[in-house]
Design a protein around this motif. Structure first.
Motif, PDB file in Angstrom:
ATOM      1  N   ALA A   8      41.499  34.248  34.585  1.00 31.81           N
ATOM      2  CA  ALA A   8      41.778  35.348  35.281  1.00 31.81           C
ATOM      3  C   ALA A   8      41.364  36.309  36.323  1.00 31.81           C
ATOM      4  CB  ALA A   8      42.690  35.977  34.056  1.00 31.81           C
ATOM      5  N   ILE A   9      40.205  36.453  36.634  1.00 25.41           N
ATOM      6  CA  ILE A   9      39.322  37.100  37.748  1.00 25.41           C
ATOM      7  C   ILE A   9      39.229  36.321  38.566  1.00 25.41           C
ATOM      8  CG2 ILE A   9      37.115  37.873  37.806  1.00 25.41           C
ATOM      9  CD1 ILE A   9      37.714  40.162  36.181  1.00 25.41           C
ATOM     10  N   PHE A  10      38.838  35.235  38.475  1.00 25.78           N
ATOM     11  CA  PHE A  10      38.873  33.934  39.390  1.00 25.78           C
ATOM     12  C   PHE A  10      40.263  33.881  40.423  1.00 25.78           C
ATOM     13  CE2 PHE A  10      38.963  30.086  41.365  1.00 25.78           C
ATOM     14  CZ  PHE A  10      38.124  29.693  42.638  1.00 25.78           C
ATOM     15  N   SER A  11      41.439  33.908  39.510  1.00 32.01           N
ATOM     16  CA  SER A  11      42.648  33.616  40.007  1.00 32.01           C
ATOM     17  C   SER A  11      42.852  34.921  41.161  1.00 32.01           C
ATOM     18  CB  SER A  11      44.015  33.281  38.354  1.00 32.01           C
ATOM     19  OG  SER A  11      43.199  32.374  38.486  1.00 32.01           O
ATOM     20  N   ILE A  12      43.285  36.565  40.609  1.00 29.75           N
ATOM     21  CA  ILE A  12      43.345  37.410  41.053  1.00 29.75           C
ATOM     22  C   ILE A  12      42.309  38.212  41.897  1.00 29.75           C
ATOM     23  CG2 ILE A  12      41.471  39.226  40.087  1.00 29.75           C
ATOM     24  CD1 ILE A  12      44.676  40.816  39.587  1.00 29.75           C
ATOM     25  N   ASP A  43      39.396  24.994  42.318  1.00 30.33           N
ATOM     26  CA  ASP A  43      38.461  25.361  43.497  1.00 30.33           C
ATOM     27  C   ASP A  43      37.224  26.275  42.268  1.00 30.33           C
ATOM     28  OD1 ASP A  43      38.768  24.292  45.396  1.00 30.33           O
ATOM     29  OD2 ASP A  43      40.441  26.253  45.944  1.00 30.33           O
ATOM     30  N   PHE A  44      38.036  26.755  41.115  1.00 31.32           N
ATOM     31  CA  PHE A  44      37.579  27.313  40.018  1.00 31.32           C
ATOM     32  C   PHE A  44      36.411  25.863  39.048  1.00 31.32           C
ATOM     33  CE2 PHE A  44      37.658  27.569  35.199  1.00 31.32           C
ATOM     34  CZ  PHE A  44      36.313  29.154  35.384  1.00 31.32           C
ATOM     35  N   VAL A  45      36.950  24.625  38.699  1.00 31.36           N
ATOM     36  CA  VAL A  45      36.081  23.642  38.367  1.00 31.36           C
ATOM     37  C   VAL A  45      35.041  23.426  39.384  1.00 31.36           C
ATOM     38  CG1 VAL A  45      37.701  23.727  37.083  1.00 31.36           C
ATOM     39  CG2 VAL A  45      38.172  21.776  38.769  1.00 31.36           C
ATOM     40  N   MET A  46      35.449  23.663  40.417  1.00 28.32           N
ATOM     41  CA  MET A  46      34.344  23.544  41.328  1.00 28.32           C
ATOM     42  C   MET A  46      33.432  24.901  41.759  1.00 28.32           C
ATOM     43  SD  MET A  46      34.285  20.402  41.588  1.00 28.32           S
ATOM     44  CE  MET A  46      35.214  18.493  41.464  1.00 28.32           C
ATOM     45  N   SER A  47      33.605  25.685  41.700  1.00 33.10           N
ATOM     46  CA  SER A  47      32.431  26.448  41.786  1.00 33.10           C
ATOM     47  C   SER A  47      31.264  27.166  41.214  1.00 33.10           C
ATOM     48  CB  SER A  47      33.250  27.865  41.248  1.00 33.10           C
ATOM     49  OG  SER A  47      34.007  28.351  39.823  1.00 33.10           O
ATOM     50  N   PRO A  48      30.365  27.511  41.859  1.00 35.11           N
ATOM     51  CA  PRO A  48      29.156  27.350  41.897  1.00 35.11           C
ATOM     52  C   PRO A  48      29.375  27.966  40.520  1.00 35.11           C
ATOM     53  CG  PRO A  48      29.538  27.581  43.863  1.00 35.11           C
ATOM     54  CD  PRO A  48      30.233  27.870  43.226  1.00 35.11           C
ATOM     55  N   ASP A  49      29.534  29.027  40.043  1.00 33.11           N
ATOM     56  CA  ASP A  49      29.639  29.491  38.789  1.00 33.11           C
ATOM     57  C   ASP A  49      30.168  28.739  37.555  1.00 33.11           C
ATOM     58  OD1 ASP A  49      28.265  32.010  40.151  1.00 33.11           O
ATOM     59  OD2 ASP A  49      30.248  32.874  40.690  1.00 33.11           O
ATOM     60  N   LEU A  75      40.634  25.895  30.959  1.00 30.48           N
ATOM     61  CA  LEU A  75      41.413  26.107  29.669  1.00 30.48           C
ATOM     62  C   LEU A  75      42.690  25.590  30.509  1.00 30.48           C
ATOM     63  CD1 LEU A  75      41.433  29.568  28.090  1.00 30.48           C
ATOM     64  CD2 LEU A  75      40.572  27.193  26.819  1.00 30.48           C
ATOM     65  N   ALA A  76      42.758  26.116  31.565  1.00 32.46           N
ATOM     66  CA  ALA A  76      44.446  25.388  32.624  1.00 32.46           C
ATOM     67  C   ALA A  76      43.695  23.506  32.941  1.00 32.46           C
ATOM     68  CB  ALA A  76      44.349  25.790  33.585  1.00 32.46           C
TER      69      ALA A  76
END
Length: 385
Positions: free
Chosen positions: A267-271, A290-296, A304-305
């Motif tokens: 949710a943090i990444f999305s907002i 973009d979330f799953v590929m982010s360096p973090d 989960l998605a």
């Protein structure tokens, strides 16, 4: 409720500025705890004691003061909260002159104390919610599980219910040069927003809402009966009716308390995702990729998605041989002819399978680069499962 001397004196000062008569507030023992006449504070008022013991209004005329220790002429009303007497408020003066004023003073006093009590309860409950959320979003839930259980019981929060983390960011007016005023405005807006969400028909008793760090945080229950799109649309409509400019970030579905931290991170990444849409949902394929590929993100399979998407693809496997179909399609650089030839199926059969894939998962690898990469990741998840 025990009335504090501080709040009692604040009430007295406020009322005296309006009615221009002396006001006393006494505790249930008849001790004056606040007064416009400072010398009377901490002294005994027998009329106040009688008002409590007899549970009725006491009027003292000038010729009756000798019968009541520490009294002057006036009218005293018991202060009631939730059906219990918590003190006495009195107005000094001839009873026939101050009778109606004293009754009004009693009503205003009770309203102020009730508001103070509600704010105190709200603050206490909100602190418990913040503690619970901080623990649920912590890295190591194992070490704090006992504290989580205790707080959950106090708040009647059911840990076993699947939930989704939704974050909301709002823009408030910024008066130039008035930082303190801006903070006060935001505090009022924050209380109004939380109250509006709780009172809305879209909010259920198992949902939890609070202001956490810099966002409004909603832990929304997930079930087949509750349509997420319907909830988000109504949430946006609710904020627009206030009216406020907002951004919404939505995490993935957490099936249990152990996954709530992951939903929060999503949710943090999305907002914070750079786009013009009001609602930024981790289930949107480009945001998910973009979330799953982010360096973090060190482990894409924890998303989960993505796991939910993977499960949807898995449901198509028995009927449409979807894993083999996708693997062959990606190997052949999304070429329909080459893929159908290698699979020994007709082009229309391949297209039919891909149509079913899009129908049940939203994935369209031949038309979206993000979808094709997500299909690759899903195949890797399946291979390691």
């Amino acid at each position: 409720m025990i009335i504090s001397q501080e709040i009692a004196q604040t009430i007295v000062n406020h009322l005296m500025s309006i009615i221009k008569r002396n006001v006393n507030i006494m505790d249930c023992d008849g001790i004056i705890i606040a007064s416009g006449e400072k010398a009377r504070i901490h002294t005994f008022h027998q009329g106040g004691k009688f008002a409590v013991s007899q549970q009725t209004v006491i009027e003292i005329s000038p010729n009756e003061t000798m019968n009541f220790a520490g009294a002057l002429p006036g009218v005293m009303w018991p202060i009631e909260l939730k059906g219990k007497i918590v003190g006495v408020v009195g107005v000094t003066g001839e009873p026939q002159e101050v009778r109606s004023t004293a009754r009004l003073v009693k009503t205003v006093t009770e309203l102020i104390l009730e508001r103070d009590m509600l704010l105190s309860d709200y603050s206490s409950e909100n602190r418990l919610k913040e503690q619970l959320i901080s623990l649920l979003f912590s890295v190591d839930l194992e070490t704090v599980q006992e504290d989580i259980q205790t707080l959950a019981e106090m708040l009647n929060f059911k840990l076993e219910i699947p939930r989704i983390v939704i974050l909301v960011d709002i823009e408030t007016p910024s008066p130039k040069g008035f930082v303190g005023l801006q903070n006060l405005m935001f505090d009022r807006v924050r209380e109004s927003v939380i109250r509006a969400i709780k009172n809305s028909h879209i909010f259920s008793q198992d949902d939890l809402v609070l202001f956490y760090k810099r966002y409004f945080c909603i832990l929304r229950t997930v079930s087949e009966k509750q349509n997420a799109k319907f909830f988000l649309k109504n949430l946006v409509d609710l904020f627009h009716s206030l009216p406020l400019q907002i951004r919404v970030g939505v995490g993935g579905d957490a099936q249990n308390q152990w996954q709530l931290r992951q939903s929060y991170l999503e949710a943090i990444f999305s907002i914070e995702y750079k786009c013009l849409h009001i609602i930024r949902n981790i289930k949107q394929h480009q945001i998910m990729l973009d979330f799953v590929m982010s360096p973090d993100n060190k482990n894409y399979s924890s998303c989960l998605a993505l796991l939910e998407l993977s499960n949807k693809v898995a449901n198509l496997q028995p009927k449409y041989d979807i894993y083999n179909t996708l693997s062959c399609l990606l190997t052949n650089n999304l070429n329909i002819s080459a893929t159908s030839s290698e699979l020994f199926i007709h082009r229309n059969t391949l297209k039919f399978r891909l149509e079913k894939l899009e129908q049940f998962t939203g994935l369209s690898p031949c038309h979206s680069f993000a979808d094709s990469v997500l299909c690759k990741l899903i195949l890797e998840i399946q291979a390691h499962s």
